[in-house]
Write a protein that holds these residues in place. Structure first.
Motif, PDB file in Angstrom:
ATOM      1  N   LYS A  70     -18.709  46.095  42.516  1.00  0.00           N
ATOM      2  CA  LYS A  70     -19.046  46.490  41.142  1.00  0.00           C
ATOM      3  C   LYS A  70     -18.441  47.854  40.813  1.00  0.00           C
ATOM      4  O   LYS A  70     -17.875  48.060  39.753  1.00  0.00           O
ATOM      5  N   PHE A  73     -13.987  47.858  43.129  1.00  0.00           N
ATOM      6  CA  PHE A  73     -13.070  46.739  42.927  1.00  0.00           C
ATOM      7  C   PHE A  73     -12.911  46.421  41.436  1.00  0.00           C
ATOM      8  O   PHE A  73     -11.802  46.236  40.937  1.00  0.00           O
ATOM      9  N   ALA A  74     -14.041  46.392  40.722  1.00  0.00           N
ATOM     10  CA  ALA A  74     -14.007  46.042  39.295  1.00  0.00           C
ATOM     11  C   ALA A  74     -13.215  47.065  38.494  1.00  0.00           C
ATOM     12  O   ALA A  74     -12.650  46.742  37.454  1.00  0.00           O
ATOM     13  N   GLN A  77      -9.655  44.826  39.298  1.00  0.00           N
ATOM     14  CA  GLN A  77      -9.926  43.807  38.271  1.00  0.00           C
ATOM     15  C   GLN A  77      -9.142  43.975  36.964  1.00  0.00           C
ATOM     16  O   GLN A  77      -8.797  42.978  36.344  1.00  0.00           O
ATOM     17  N   PHE A  89      -6.320  41.680  36.667  1.00  0.00           N
ATOM     18  CA  PHE A  89      -6.544  40.239  36.720  1.00  0.00           C
ATOM     19  C   PHE A  89      -6.541  39.617  35.331  1.00  0.00           C
ATOM     20  O   PHE A  89      -7.134  40.150  34.398  1.00  0.00           O
ATOM     21  N   HIS A 136      -7.948  36.245  34.424  1.00  0.00           N
ATOM     22  CA  HIS A 136      -8.687  35.175  35.081  1.00  0.00           C
ATOM     23  C   HIS A 136      -8.214  33.811  34.587  1.00  0.00           C
ATOM     24  O   HIS A 136      -8.073  33.594  33.390  1.00  0.00           O
ATOM     25  N   THR A 194      -5.192  34.742  38.716  1.00  0.00           N
ATOM     26  CA  THR A 194      -6.182  34.610  39.797  1.00  0.00           C
ATOM     27  C   THR A 194      -7.378  33.770  39.352  1.00  0.00           C
ATOM     28  O   THR A 194      -7.644  33.661  38.143  1.00  0.00           O
ATOM     29  N   TYR A 211     -14.971  36.716  38.190  1.00  0.00           N
ATOM     30  CA  TYR A 211     -15.030  37.880  37.320  1.00  0.00           C
ATOM     31  C   TYR A 211     -16.285  38.690  37.655  1.00  0.00           C
ATOM     32  O   TYR A 211     -17.372  38.137  37.786  1.00  0.00           O
ATOM     33  N   ILE A 212     -16.105  39.987  37.818  1.00  0.00           N
ATOM     34  CA  ILE A 212     -17.248  40.846  38.137  1.00  0.00           C
ATOM     35  C   ILE A 212     -17.669  41.583  36.878  1.00  0.00           C
ATOM     36  O   ILE A 212     -16.975  42.483  36.410  1.00  0.00           O
TER      37      ILE A 212
END
Ligand SMILES: *[C@@H]1O[C@H](CO)[C@@H](O)[C@H](O)[C@H]1NC(C)=O
Ligand SMILES: *[C@@H]1O[C@H](CO)[C@@H](O)[C@H](O)[C@H]1NC(C)=O
Length: 191
Positions: free
Chosen positions: A109, A112-113, A117, A120, A122, A126, A130-131
């Motif tokens: 959270k 990485f997000a 992210q 990305f 989505h 990838t 999804y976060i």
């Protein structure tokens, strides 16, 4: 009235220069993917990045990452370490940026997000889950693909040392290393 005008013009000019400086800082480096590394866990591996490659002239991510089990916030932790090597060198030294043994969902959270992210799209480059802002827990097991993915560095630090940067993410289950992956990137002066 004139005074107010001046005040507003002042704010606009200040905002403009703050934005300029920000934009300049953003463009002070470019990042190119070099390669991925995978490290098995000891004694078992529940996270795999051994199928990830950097391909093509655009140096994009291609391959899959495997999470063999759901990873919750109680039993699973991650560490993120960063390393630097001089341009054209592979002699990596530890950098003081990273986190040690933080609960996995919190780590995804918080870091990485924000770092990965934003790159990305989505369903396109990838199918990694999804976060959302409130986090995702557990991180569901699965094999997730990445393809034709380039890194967006807008949310990254404004300065990075030139040369090779390695970002290594290690997964732990109940304190035991269950595998790690690293991406090596070449940081160069901005265009
Ligand atoms: C990209 O990754 C996919 C999935 O692992 C694989 O099937 C494909 O062959 C890879 N492409 C290249 C050019 O390596
Ligand atoms: C890869 O992504 C770029 C944009 O990042 C796009 O222009 C290009 O068409 C994509 N290539 C493929 C094969 O999807």
């Amino acid at each position: 009235m004139r005074c107010r005008m001046k005040f507003y013009v002042g704010i606009i000019i200040t905002a403009f220069f703050v934005c300029m400086r920000y934009a300049e800082a953003e463009q002070s480096y470019t990042v190119k993917n070099e390669r991925f590394e995978h490290y098995d866990g000891v004694p078992e591996t529940l996270f795999f990045a051994d199928n990830m490659k950097v391909i093509g002239r655009q140096r994009t991510w291609n391959g899959t990452m495997k999470f063999l089990v759901d990873m919750d916030n109680e039993h699973f932790k991650i560490s993120v370490e960063t390393f630097h090597a001089q341009p054209g060198d592979d002699n990596f030294k530890s950098l003081p940026m990273g986190v040690q043994h933080i609960p996995l969902c919190d780590g995804f959270k918080t870091y990485f997000a924000k770092v990965a992210q934003p790159s990305f799209v989505h369903g396109e480059n990838t199918d990694f889950p999804y976060i959302p802002e409130e986090g995702l827990c557990p991180l569901p097991k699965g094999e997730y693909y990445f393809k034709n993915l380039t890194l967006k560095t807008d949310t990254w630090p404004t300065q990075l040392p030139k040369g090779n940067i390695k970002v290594k993410m290690t997964f732990f289950k109940d304190g035991v290393n269950i595998g790690a992956g690293a991406v090596v990137m070449k940081v160069e002066d901005g265009e």
